[in-house]
Design a protein around this motif. Structure first.
Motif, PDB file in Angstrom:
ATOM      1  N   ALA A  83       0.831  -1.205   0.000  1.00  0.00           N
ATOM      2  CA  ALA A  83       0.000   0.000   0.000  1.00  0.00           C
ATOM      3  C   ALA A  83       0.862   1.249   0.000  1.00  0.00           C
ATOM      4  CB  ALA A  83      -0.928  -0.010   1.217  1.00  0.00           C
ATOM      5  N   LEU A  93      -6.447  -1.962  -0.540  1.00  0.00           N
ATOM      6  CA  LEU A  93      -5.953  -3.190  -1.155  1.00  0.00           C
ATOM      7  C   LEU A  93      -6.826  -4.383  -0.779  1.00  0.00           C
ATOM      8  CD1 LEU A  93      -2.055  -2.942  -0.945  1.00  0.00           C
ATOM      9  CD2 LEU A  93      -3.529  -2.717  -2.942  1.00  0.00           C
ATOM     10  N   GLY A 102      -7.685  -5.117  -8.603  1.00  0.00           N
ATOM     11  CA  GLY A 102      -6.461  -4.585  -8.004  1.00  0.00           C
ATOM     12  C   GLY A 102      -5.241  -5.306  -8.529  1.00  0.00           C
TER      13      GLY A 102
END
Length: 135
Positions: A83, A93, A102
């Protein structure tokens, strides 16, 4: 000496009066700075020592300086580190993992999630656009 005649004053008021008188004498060119320092050292030795100690101490840093970590492409990063690389929160995330869309991730054990640095870079490159019509 002067404090005994002004015993009804508080210590703070007495100190203020002494500083005020010293300032008036300095402005009238009757005292110089070195003489004032000598008088202050004689009247308030512990305060003078404290001031000298403060002035020699190095200033504290307000923020912790950190160097940007250089990762290898195969390094496995925790969600928090991933992150940080992406500039997102770890919760974002987690939402990406749940909903899809993602960066690619690896599930090593029951709750152990890791991200390869190369996959994070690929995710960043995938998001590069030239204009808003490319969404």
């Amino acid at each position: 000496m002067l404090q005994s005649t002004l015993s009804d004053l508080s210590k703070k008021d007495f100190t203020t009066a002494v500083f005020h008188q010293a300032l008036l004498l300095y402005r009238a060119n009757l005292l110089d700075v070195d003489h004032i320092r000598e008088l202050m050292a004689a009247e308030f030795p512990e305060a003078t020592a404290r001031v000298k100690h403060r002035s020699t101490r190095a200033p504290k840093r307000r923020t912790k300086r950190t160097r940007a970590r250089q990762y290898k492409p195969d390094d496995l990063l925790t969600p928090e580190k991933a992150a940080r690389v992406l500039g997102l929160s770890a919760k974002t995330l987690a939402n990406f993992r749940s909903a899809g869309g993602g960066p690619l991730f690896i599930k090593l054990a029951n709750r152990t999630i890791r991200y390869r640095h190369a996959d994070l870079k690929a995710f960043i490159e995938q998001g590069v656009k030239q204009n808003t019509s490319q969404y």
